[in-house]
Design an enzyme around this catalytic site. Structure first.
Site, PDB file in Angstrom:
ATOM      1  N   ARG A  33       0.818  -1.219   0.000  1.00 25.95           N
ATOM      2  CA  ARG A  33       0.000   0.000   0.000  1.00 25.95           C
ATOM      3  C   ARG A  33       0.851   1.269   0.000  1.00 25.95           C
ATOM      4  NH1 ARG A  33      -5.398  -0.565   1.611  1.00 25.95           N
ATOM      5  NH2 ARG A  33      -5.403   1.658   1.283  1.00 25.95           N
ATOM      6  N   LYS A  59     -18.688   7.515  -4.861  1.00 27.66           N
ATOM      7  CA  LYS A  59     -18.351   7.893  -3.479  1.00 27.66           C
ATOM      8  C   LYS A  59     -17.626   9.220  -3.527  1.00 27.66           C
ATOM      9  CE  LYS A  59     -15.421   5.180  -1.280  1.00 27.66           C
ATOM     10  NZ  LYS A  59     -14.810   3.989  -0.698  1.00 27.66           N
ATOM     11  N   THR A 116     -14.284  -0.364   3.094  1.00 30.35           N
ATOM     12  CA  THR A 116     -14.657  -0.078   1.693  1.00 30.35           C
ATOM     13  C   THR A 116     -15.798  -0.985   1.248  1.00 30.35           C
ATOM     14  OG1 THR A 116     -12.361   0.497   1.253  1.00 30.35           O
ATOM     15  CG2 THR A 116     -13.733   0.014  -0.674  1.00 30.35           C
TER      16      THR A 116
HETATM   17  C1  R5P Z   1      -8.161   0.449  -2.198  1.00 28.34           C
HETATM   18  O1  R5P Z   1      -7.519   1.056  -3.009  1.00 28.34           O
HETATM   19  C2  R5P Z   1      -8.134  -1.044  -2.148  1.00 28.34           C
HETATM   20  O2  R5P Z   1      -8.412  -1.590  -3.380  1.00 28.34           O
HETATM   21  C3  R5P Z   1      -9.117  -1.600  -1.154  1.00 28.34           C
HETATM   22  O3  R5P Z   1     -10.408  -1.158  -1.469  1.00 28.34           O
HETATM   23  C4  R5P Z   1      -8.775  -1.164   0.223  1.00 28.34           C
HETATM   24  O4  R5P Z   1      -7.428  -1.418   0.471  1.00 28.34           O
HETATM   25  C5  R5P Z   1      -9.591  -1.903   1.243  1.00 28.34           C
HETATM   26  O5  R5P Z   1      -9.303  -1.416   2.509  1.00 28.34           O
HETATM   27  P1  R5P Z   1     -10.398  -1.490   3.660  1.00 28.34           P
HETATM   28  O6  R5P Z   1     -10.866  -2.909   3.717  1.00 28.34           O
HETATM   29  O7  R5P Z   1      -9.647  -1.071   4.893  1.00 28.34           O
HETATM   30  O8  R5P Z   1     -11.482  -0.542   3.324  1.00 28.34           O
END
Ligand code: R5P
Length: 316
Positions: free
Chosen positions: A99, A195, A230
């Site tokens: 990330r 969003k 997300t």
């Molecule tokens: C975002 O760019 C990724 O694709 C995922 O949506 C994100 O890393 C998911 O993170 P979380 O589960 O903490 O929302």
């Protein structure tokens, strides 16, 4: 397999089950190695068999304790180098610090690139990984790197379902391209969750769902699930827009904190379909979880790299 006497597979402590399955598929025994600790917690690795001139693959995924697993990997590679391995490929089903791939705040590290540099410094000659968070991370590597995609495994699973009322839903605009590939392959329409974020400190607000999801079976694909925030936000939006049910799918099930339990408790979610690039501890093995194995894909890739033939068929 041609040259099989020179192919060696070693594995760190992160994901023994996946390593065993890869070895089983390849018909190659797991390399003998001992990993221990000195009284001062420094890691000690000893390669317990001859690797002189061998084509060595070291399997280590990025799971807790992340930093310890990473350090262990560097030390394994270093030990192999000093043991005169001919070529060393670091096999990273979930790439460490994936990330941290950009400088989106002042004075921060681009740690995914730092990891790439450190792998090379430790002695890795090649990288084999899967679904990097952003494709441009490939540019961080100064050594050959192959990025596998779990897409064929996920398509294969979903294509066996009755998808006559299916729709693929991108959880946000940024994920639209990723989800469009799945929609195309499954022959389904694409919807996108709109969003908006008003400022750094404000939570994102779902404004709209672009596309028809009413009464449909929605399939959401993501590269990873961390907190589940997300996905849960997307699922709630789909409920408001009257989707019939939701299937959630991701490649890397990080499932930090109580993400697994939160996904399990969300009634609208039928199933959470993930791969085993990361081990799933018992407390995260929720009823709705369906784990698909990436072992045979990694085994095929290792075989191809070892033989020196083209790997591109695996990316399709
Ligand atoms: C975002 O760019 C990724 O694709 C995922 O949506 C994100 O890393 C998911 O993170 P979380 O589960 O903490 O929302």
């Amino acid at each position: 397999m041609r040259n099989s006497k020179n192919l060696k597979i070693f594995a760190g402590s992160s994901h023994p089950k996946l390593a065993e399955e890869i070895c089983e598929t390849l018909g190659v025994p797991l390399g003998k190695m001992s990993i221990g600790k000195f009284s001062n917690e420094n890691i000690k690795v000893k390669i317990e068999e001859n690797v002189r001139g061998a084509d060595v693959f070291v399997i280590q995924t990025s799971c807790p304790p992340v930093n310890e697993m990473l350090m262990e990997l560097f030390i394994i590679i270093d030990a192999l180098k000093y043991a005169s391995a001919g070529r060393i490929t670091a096999v990273l089903p979930y790439y460490p610090y994936v990330r941290s791939d950009k400088k989106d705040e002042p004075r921060i590290s681009i740690t995914a690139r730092l990891v790439a540099d450190l792998l090379k410094a430790a002695g890795a000659d090649r990288i084999l990984t899967m679904n990097l968070h952003a494709p441009q991370i490939q540019g961080f590597f100064r050594i050959p790197a192959d990025q596998l995609t779990a897409a064929p495994i996920l398509y294969n699973y979903f294509s066996k379902m009755d998808l006559s009322d299916g729709v693929v839903v991108a959880p946000d605009v940024g994920r639209a391209k990723f989800n469009d590939i799945y929609a195309g392959r499954l022959g389904l329409p694409l919807a996108i969750i709109d969003k908006r974020r008003h400022g750094d400190d404000e939570a994102a607000e779902v404004r709209n769902v672009i596309g028809d999801v009413k009464g449909k079976r929605a399939l959401i694909f993501d590269d990873e699930i961390l907190t589940g925030g997300t996905i849960l936000e997307a699922v709630r939006a789909l409920k408001r827009f009257s989707a019939k049910s939701v299937y959630v799918s991701c490649v890397h099930p990080v499932l930090s904190g109580n993400a697994a339990q939160r996904l399990n408790e969300e009634e609208a979610i039928e199933e959470v379909v993930v791969t085993d690039t990361l081990p799933i501890p018992p407390e995260k093995s929720i009823d709705k979880l369906r784990v698909l194995s990436v072992a045979s894909l990694f085994a095929r890739a290792i075989g191809i790299i070892h033989r020196g033939t083209s790997i591109s068929a695996l990316f399709q």
